[in-house]
Design a protein around this motif. Structure first.
Motif, mmCIF file in Angstrom:
data_model
loop_
_atom_site.group_PDB
_atom_site.id
_atom_site.type_symbol
_atom_site.label_atom_id
_atom_site.label_comp_id
_atom_site.label_asym_id
_atom_site.label_seq_id
_atom_site.Cartn_x
_atom_site.Cartn_y
_atom_site.Cartn_z
ATOM 1 N N GLY A 178 0.786 -1.218 0.000
ATOM 2 C CA GLY A 178 0.000 0.000 0.000
ATOM 3 C C GLY A 178 0.820 1.272 0.000
ATOM 4 N N MET A 179 2.177 1.131 0.100
ATOM 5 C CA MET A 179 3.015 2.316 0.158
ATOM 6 C C MET A 179 4.099 2.320 -0.922
ATOM 7 S SD MET A 179 3.486 2.822 4.294
ATOM 8 C CE MET A 179 4.351 4.390 4.080
ATOM 9 N N ARG A 180 4.806 1.186 -1.108
ATOM 10 C CA ARG A 180 5.879 1.163 -2.100
ATOM 11 C C ARG A 180 6.218 -0.269 -2.468
ATOM 12 N NH1 ARG A 180 10.588 2.656 2.266
ATOM 13 N NH2 ARG A 180 11.253 0.518 2.735
ATOM 14 N N GLU A 181 6.800 -0.413 -3.659
ATOM 15 C CA GLU A 181 7.277 -1.716 -4.105
ATOM 16 C C GLU A 181 8.705 -1.940 -3.622
ATOM 17 O OE1 GLU A 181 6.920 -2.040 -8.281
ATOM 18 O OE2 GLU A 181 4.718 -1.937 -8.284
ATOM 19 N N GLY A 182 9.080 -3.183 -3.432
ATOM 20 C CA GLY A 182 10.423 -3.507 -3.002
ATOM 21 C C GLY A 182 11.398 -3.594 -4.162
ATOM 22 N N SER A 183 12.683 -3.592 -3.824
ATOM 23 C CA SER A 183 13.736 -3.732 -4.821
ATOM 24 C C SER A 183 14.157 -5.190 -4.922
ATOM 25 C CB SER A 183 14.952 -2.870 -4.433
ATOM 26 O OG SER A 183 16.072 -3.192 -5.232
ATOM 27 N N GLU A 184 14.413 -5.642 -6.147
ATOM 28 C CA GLU A 184 14.871 -7.014 -6.351
ATOM 29 C C GLU A 184 16.384 -7.121 -6.298
ATOM 30 O OE1 GLU A 184 13.245 -8.402 -9.985
ATOM 31 O OE2 GLU A 184 11.157 -8.327 -9.304
ATOM 32 N N LYS A 185 17.088 -5.993 -6.267
ATOM 33 C CA LYS A 185 18.545 -6.008 -6.344
ATOM 34 C C LYS A 185 19.216 -5.548 -5.052
ATOM 35 C CE LYS A 185 18.599 -5.121 -11.329
ATOM 36 N NZ LYS A 185 19.089 -4.222 -12.413
ATOM 37 N N GLY A 186 18.543 -4.709 -4.281
ATOM 38 C CA GLY A 186 19.162 -4.155 -3.088
ATOM 39 C C GLY A 186 19.414 -5.204 -2.013
ATOM 40 N N VAL A 187 20.506 -5.041 -1.272
ATOM 41 C CA VAL A 187 20.857 -5.956 -0.178
ATOM 42 C C VAL A 187 21.015 -5.137 1.098
ATOM 43 C CG1 VAL A 187 22.535 -7.595 0.712
ATOM 44 C CG2 VAL A 187 22.024 -7.550 -1.745
ATOM 45 N N PHE A 188 20.273 -5.497 2.110
ATOM 46 C CA PHE A 188 20.292 -4.805 3.396
ATOM 47 C C PHE A 188 20.986 -5.688 4.426
ATOM 48 C CE2 PHE A 188 17.922 -4.019 7.482
ATOM 49 C CZ PHE A 188 18.484 -2.779 7.754
ATOM 50 N N ASP A 189 22.075 -5.190 5.019
ATOM 51 C CA ASP A 189 22.866 -5.977 5.974
ATOM 52 C C ASP A 189 22.704 -5.353 7.364
ATOM 53 O OD1 ASP A 189 24.734 -7.388 7.441
ATOM 54 O OD2 ASP A 189 26.212 -7.445 5.820
ATOM 55 N N HIS A 190 21.688 -5.771 8.076
ATOM 56 C CA HIS A 190 21.370 -5.207 9.386
ATOM 57 C C HIS A 190 22.498 -5.433 10.390
ATOM 58 C CE1 HIS A 190 19.129 -4.229 13.030
ATOM 59 N NE2 HIS A 190 19.441 -5.420 13.508
ATOM 60 N N ASP A 191 23.061 -6.640 10.425
ATOM 61 C CA ASP A 191 24.098 -6.954 11.408
ATOM 62 C C ASP A 191 25.355 -6.116 11.190
ATOM 63 O OD1 ASP A 191 22.481 -8.798 12.668
ATOM 64 O OD2 ASP A 191 23.185 -10.476 11.430
ATOM 65 N N TYR A 192 25.735 -5.933 9.937
ATOM 66 C CA TYR A 192 26.902 -5.106 9.641
ATOM 67 C C TYR A 192 26.656 -3.666 10.087
ATOM 68 C CZ TYR A 192 30.192 -2.271 6.976
ATOM 69 O OH TYR A 192 31.150 -1.352 6.618
ATOM 70 N N LEU A 193 25.504 -3.123 9.747
ATOM 71 C CA LEU A 193 25.182 -1.741 10.113
ATOM 72 C C LEU A 193 25.092 -1.585 11.628
ATOM 73 C CD1 LEU A 193 22.503 -0.995 7.381
ATOM 74 C CD2 LEU A 193 24.833 -0.079 7.493
ATOM 75 N N LYS A 194 24.568 -2.595 12.306
ATOM 76 C CA LYS A 194 24.495 -2.538 13.762
ATOM 77 C C LYS A 194 25.895 -2.509 14.367
ATOM 78 C CE LYS A 194 22.333 -4.694 17.796
ATOM 79 N NZ LYS A 194 21.471 -5.800 18.289
ATOM 80 N N GLY A 195 26.814 -3.262 13.801
ATOM 81 C CA GLY A 195 28.189 -3.224 14.276
ATOM 82 C C GLY A 195 28.820 -1.853 14.092
#
Length: 224
Positions: A111-128
């Motif tokens: 209902g707000m936006r479509e996702g990307s098929e190419k992007g990679v989100f690295d939560h653990d790396y960013l948290k570090g």
């Protein structure tokens, strides 16, 4: 939104006014998009916002500063203004880094936006990366508070105390280790938590039920 936040409104609305919340639910999002966001005269519509007679204010920092001016919570001496602005921007920067760590920018939201098929989100790396930043900056903030006189610019509360209290609380809940042994931050938080309005809110069933710090779509949303 129903989020576990302690904004300036939590401290002053108990005495000066009321505020409404929208639930973080499909119904709340729909009401925001179809009703609240369309409030006549509201520019750059976002949450939170203030309607005060003919004055409409959106964007969090603009709202915070407006309420600070309205209720005489703004410093007047130049040195105090500079001190407020510096800590405001430091905490805003840290909170922005936390948001980037918790929200996947490539994720689709129905209902707000479509996702990307190419992007990679690295939560653990960013948290570090954020942990390293907090280890440095939290120690600096703790030292900064040691000579502040109780609150950020002395013995009287200003608008920025509410922002600092809220953002430090969020960061500590997300990554608690850098806050261990930081006595000045703990003392500051205790003083803020004892203020009228905040104390009552934190003793309420609403607060104790647990609220979101980030939205439910975040990698870490903070709801217990």
């Amino acid at each position: 939104w129903y989020q576990r936040r302690v904004r300036v409104s939590s401290g002053i609305n108990a005495e000066y006014g009321e505020y409404d919340r929208l639930p973080l639910s499909p119904e709340g999002i729909k009401r925001w998009a179809t009703e609240v966001k369309q409030t006549p005269g509201l520019k750059f519509a976002n949450m939170p916002f203030v309607v005060d007679g003919d004055v409409l204010v959106s964007q969090s920092l603009a709202v915070l500063r407006y309420l600070g001016r309205k209720y005489k919570l703004m410093p007047t001496a130049e040195a105090d203004i500079v001190r407020c602005e510096m800590i405001e921007q430091e905490l805003s920067d840290l909170k922005s880094r936390m948001n980037s760590t918790c929200y996947d920018p490539f994720m689709g939201i129905p209902g707000m936006r479509e996702g990307s098929e190419k992007g990679v989100f690295d939560h653990d790396y960013l948290k570090g990366q954020l942990t390293d930043r907090l280890t440095e900056r939290v120690a600096m903030i703790d030292e900064w508070l040691s000579g502040s006189g109780g609150f950020c610019v002395g013995s009287e509360v200003t608008y920025v105390d509410f922002l600092v209290y809220e953002f430090l609380d969020h960061l500590k809940r997300f990554i608690p280790e850098p806050f261990e042994g930081k006595a000045n931050i703990e003392a500051f938080a205790a003083r803020m938590g004892a203020l009228k309005g905040i104390k009552e809110y934190q003793e309420s069933d609403l607060y104790k039920a647990g609220q979101y710090i980030n939205g439910p779509m975040a990698k870490w949303h903070g709801k217990e």
